[in-house]
Design an enzyme around this catalytic site. Structure first.
Site, mmCIF file in Angstrom:
data_model
loop_
_atom_site.group_PDB
_atom_site.id
_atom_site.type_symbol
_atom_site.label_atom_id
_atom_site.label_comp_id
_atom_site.label_asym_id
_atom_site.label_seq_id
_atom_site.Cartn_x
_atom_site.Cartn_y
_atom_site.Cartn_z
ATOM 1 N N ASP A 16 -3.881 22.351 -6.367
ATOM 2 C CA ASP A 16 -4.394 22.950 -5.201
ATOM 3 C C ASP A 16 -4.085 22.294 -4.111
ATOM 4 O O ASP A 16 -3.734 20.825 -4.039
ATOM 5 C CB ASP A 16 -5.899 23.067 -5.403
ATOM 6 C CG ASP A 16 -6.622 23.851 -4.495
ATOM 7 O OD1 ASP A 16 -5.735 24.975 -3.738
ATOM 8 O OD2 ASP A 16 -7.760 23.733 -4.376
ATOM 9 N N GLY A 17 -3.806 22.739 -3.063
ATOM 10 C CA GLY A 17 -3.560 22.130 -1.604
ATOM 11 C C GLY A 17 -2.146 22.587 -1.164
ATOM 12 O O GLY A 17 -1.751 22.086 -0.145
ATOM 13 N N GLY A 19 -0.988 25.199 0.421
ATOM 14 C CA GLY A 19 -1.193 25.838 1.877
ATOM 15 C C GLY A 19 -1.531 24.885 2.816
ATOM 16 O O GLY A 19 -0.828 24.990 3.874
ATOM 17 N N ARG A 20 -2.386 23.888 2.477
ATOM 18 C CA ARG A 20 -2.868 22.787 3.351
ATOM 19 C C ARG A 20 -1.638 21.822 3.911
ATOM 20 O O ARG A 20 -1.579 21.443 4.961
ATOM 21 C CB ARG A 20 -4.182 22.160 3.135
ATOM 22 C CG ARG A 20 -5.197 23.069 3.525
ATOM 23 C CD ARG A 20 -6.385 22.265 2.687
ATOM 24 N NE ARG A 20 -6.356 22.884 1.297
ATOM 25 C CZ ARG A 20 -7.189 22.487 0.217
ATOM 26 N NH1 ARG A 20 -8.072 21.317 0.539
ATOM 27 N NH2 ARG A 20 -7.228 22.976 -0.945
ATOM 28 N N HIS A 33 4.140 26.323 -1.399
ATOM 29 C CA HIS A 33 4.158 26.832 -2.752
ATOM 30 C C HIS A 33 5.715 26.156 -3.401
ATOM 31 O O HIS A 33 5.792 25.592 -4.589
ATOM 32 C CB HIS A 33 4.247 28.094 -2.918
ATOM 33 C CG HIS A 33 2.714 28.683 -2.599
ATOM 34 N ND1 HIS A 33 1.698 28.170 -3.181
ATOM 35 C CD2 HIS A 33 2.475 29.616 -1.732
ATOM 36 C CE1 HIS A 33 0.589 28.576 -2.319
ATOM 37 N NE2 HIS A 33 1.017 29.598 -1.836
ATOM 38 N N ASN A 64 -6.262 35.108 -7.149
ATOM 39 C CA ASN A 64 -5.110 34.980 -6.293
ATOM 40 C C ASN A 64 -4.503 36.266 -5.710
ATOM 41 O O ASN A 64 -4.001 36.546 -4.786
ATOM 42 C CB ASN A 64 -4.162 33.977 -6.567
ATOM 43 C CG ASN A 64 -4.872 32.588 -6.748
ATOM 44 O OD1 ASN A 64 -4.468 31.671 -7.472
ATOM 45 N ND2 ASN A 64 -5.693 32.321 -5.679
ATOM 46 N N SER A 192 -13.084 26.793 -9.973
ATOM 47 C CA SER A 192 -12.652 28.028 -9.789
ATOM 48 C C SER A 192 -12.031 28.976 -10.987
ATOM 49 O O SER A 192 -11.171 29.515 -10.839
ATOM 50 C CB SER A 192 -11.386 27.833 -8.758
ATOM 51 O OG SER A 192 -11.704 27.131 -7.747
ATOM 52 N N GLU A 203 -13.146 15.655 -19.417
ATOM 53 C CA GLU A 203 -13.335 14.442 -18.507
ATOM 54 C C GLU A 203 -12.868 15.199 -17.025
ATOM 55 O O GLU A 203 -11.490 15.616 -17.123
ATOM 56 C CB GLU A 203 -12.583 13.176 -18.604
ATOM 57 C CG GLU A 203 -13.440 12.557 -19.947
ATOM 58 C CD GLU A 203 -14.922 12.005 -19.870
ATOM 59 O OE1 GLU A 203 -15.232 11.610 -18.415
ATOM 60 O OE2 GLU A 203 -15.361 11.938 -20.678
HETATM 61 C C1 IPE Z 1 -7.555 27.747 -7.935
HETATM 62 O O1 IPE Z 1 -7.058 27.404 -6.476
HETATM 63 C C2 IPE Z 1 -6.390 28.683 -8.518
HETATM 64 C C3 IPE Z 1 -5.144 27.968 -8.551
HETATM 65 C C4 IPE Z 1 -4.662 26.840 -8.422
HETATM 66 C C5 IPE Z 1 -3.969 28.957 -9.113
HETATM 67 P P1 IPE Z 1 -7.800 28.386 -5.253
HETATM 68 O O2 IPE Z 1 -7.154 27.693 -4.036
HETATM 69 O O3 IPE Z 1 -7.348 29.722 -5.645
HETATM 70 O O4 IPE Z 1 -9.210 28.242 -5.639
HETATM 71 P P2 IPE Z 1 -10.543 28.210 -4.476
HETATM 72 O O5 IPE Z 1 -10.234 29.422 -3.664
HETATM 73 O O6 IPE Z 1 -10.343 27.019 -3.458
HETATM 74 O O7 IPE Z 1 -11.677 28.129 -5.360
HETATM 75 C C1 IPE Z 2 -2.632 26.226 -4.788
HETATM 76 O O1 IPE Z 2 -2.475 26.009 -3.619
HETATM 77 C C2 IPE Z 2 -1.735 27.220 -5.408
HETATM 78 C C3 IPE Z 2 -2.020 28.689 -5.809
HETATM 79 C C4 IPE Z 2 -3.501 28.789 -5.671
HETATM 80 C C5 IPE Z 2 -1.334 29.593 -6.029
HETATM 81 P P1 IPE Z 2 -3.418 26.871 -2.287
HETATM 82 O O2 IPE Z 2 -2.258 27.886 -2.079
HETATM 83 O O3 IPE Z 2 -4.538 27.399 -2.883
HETATM 84 O O4 IPE Z 2 -3.446 25.829 -1.174
HETATM 85 P P2 IPE Z 2 -4.588 25.588 -0.109
HETATM 86 O O5 IPE Z 2 -5.919 25.472 -1.024
HETATM 87 O O6 IPE Z 2 -4.868 26.734 0.715
HETATM 88 O O7 IPE Z 2 -4.263 24.498 0.364
HETATM 89 MG MG MG Z 3 -6.510 26.481 -2.738
#
Ligand code: IPE
Ligand code: IPE
Ligand code: MG
Length: 237
Positions: A16-17, A19-20, A33, A64, A192, A203
Site C-alpha cells: 500500500d502507498g 498513490g501517496r 504503481h 479496486n 482491507s 503475526e
Molecule cells: C488494499 O489497498 C488493496 C491492495 C493493496 C491491492 P487499498 O489501498 O485498496 O485499501 P484501502 O482502501 O486503504 O482499505
Molecule cells: C496500493 O497503493 C496499490 C493498489 C491498491 C493497487 P495505492 O494505490 O492504494 O496507494 P495509496 O493508498 O493511494 O497511497
Molecule cells: Mg491504498
C-alpha cells in the site's frame, strides 16, 4: 546472529502507498504503481534469498475496480507487462507464480498473461509467488461456500463432513500454508478484505514506509520483528 532467526515460511504483503508515493513527488498515481512494481520485483528476490517459501502479495482487490477507469486500465496494463517481462527470470530462479482471486472478471488479455505465467513457472521450487488479483476474502469465502453447497446438494459430501480442513482446501489458497507474517506498508492498520480466514494466527507487521520505498532493509526489519514474537496459539508456554 542471523542464523538464529526464525524465518517465516509464508509472508503476505498488503502493498500500500503507491498513490501517496507518487503524490509526494508531484507524479501521477500510475507512476507510483510502476515504482511499486519495481519494489515487488526486489521483494520477490529478497524474500527468496532470506529463505521464505511463499510470498503472497495483494495486488488488486475486488474493491479496486471502483477506482477511476484510467487507473484501473493502467493497473491491468502493468499486470500484463509485468508478468511478460519478469517471467523468464522468475522461471530461471525457480519462482513459481500462482494467482488467487476471480480471474473471470479480467479481460482475455490479462487472463491469458496470468495463465501463461502460471503454466510457464509451474514446478519452480525456490519460492511460490502468489498474486492476489481481483481478490477479496469475503468473495473467496462466498465462492467457497457456493462450491461446498453445490457438492452437498449433489450428494458428493455431507454437511457434517464440512470442517476447517475442507474449507481451507476449498479456498483459492488451497495447498498454500497459512501466512506466518502479514506486512502492511504506508501506515494503514487494516486488512482491507485480505486473507481473513488464513490470517487466524498470523503475526502482523506495520510500517510507515510507502510500498515503492520497501527494500531489503525493510524486509529484514519485518523478519526480525517476526523472529522476536512468541506465537502461543492459545496455549500456555
Ligand atoms: C488494499 O489497498 C488493496 C491492495 C493493496 C491491492 P487499498 O489501498 O485498496 O485499501 P484501502 O482502501 O486503504 O482499505
Ligand atoms: C496500493 O497503493 C496499490 C493498489 C491498491 C493497487 P495505492 O494505490 O492504494 O496507494 P495509496 O493508498 O493511494 O497511497
Ligand atoms: Mg491504498
Amino acid at each position: 546472529m542471523a542464523e538464529m532467526r526464525n524465518i517465516p515460511q509464508h509472508i503476505a504483503v498488503i502493498m500500500d502507498g503507491n498513490g501517496r508515493w507518487a503524490k509526494l513527488r508531484g507524479k501521477k498515481r500510475n507512476e507510483g504503481h510502476i515504482a511499486g512494481m519495481e519494489a515487488l520485483q526486489r521483494t520477490v528476490y529478497n524474500a527468496a534469498s532470506a529463505g521464505v517459501k511463499y510470498l503472497t502479495v495483494y495486488a488488486f482487490s475486488t474493491e479496486n475496480w471502483g477506482r477511476p477507469q484510467e487507473e484501473v486500465d493502467a493497473l491491468m496494463e502493468l499486470v500484463c507487462k509485468g508478468v511478460e517481462m519478469h517471467a523468464p527470470e522468475l522461471k530461471k530462479q525457480g519462482v513459481s507464480v500462482r494467482t488467487i482471486g476471480d480471474k473471470s472478471r479480467f479481460s482475455e488479455k490479462v487472463r491469458g498473461a496470468l495463465d501463461r505465467i502460471e503454466a510457464f513457472t509451474a514446478g519452480g521450487e525456490l519460492m511460490t509467488l502468489v498474486l492476489a488479483l481481483n481478490y477479496s476474502s469475503r468473495s473467496e469465502i462466498v465462492a467457497t461456500m457456493q462450491e461446498l453447497a453445490r457438492k452437498a446438494a449433489a450428494g458428493e459430501i455431507k454437511a457434517e463432513e464440512i470442517d476447517e480442513k475442507m474449507i481451507s482446501s476449498s479456498l483459492y489458497t488451497a495447498g498454500i500454508p497459512d501466512p506466518d507474517l502479514i506486512i502492511r506498508t504506508s501506515g494503514e492498520y487494516r486488512l482491507s478484505n485480505f486473507l481473513m480466514w488464513q490470517a487466524s494466527y498470523a503475526e502482523f507487521y506495520f510500517t510507515d514506509v510507502l510500498w515503492p520505498d520497501f527494500n531489503d532493509e525493510e524486509l529484514q526489519k519485518a523478519i526480525d520483528a517476526f523472529s522476536a514474537r512468541d506465537r502461543r496459539y492459545g496455549l500456555v508456554k
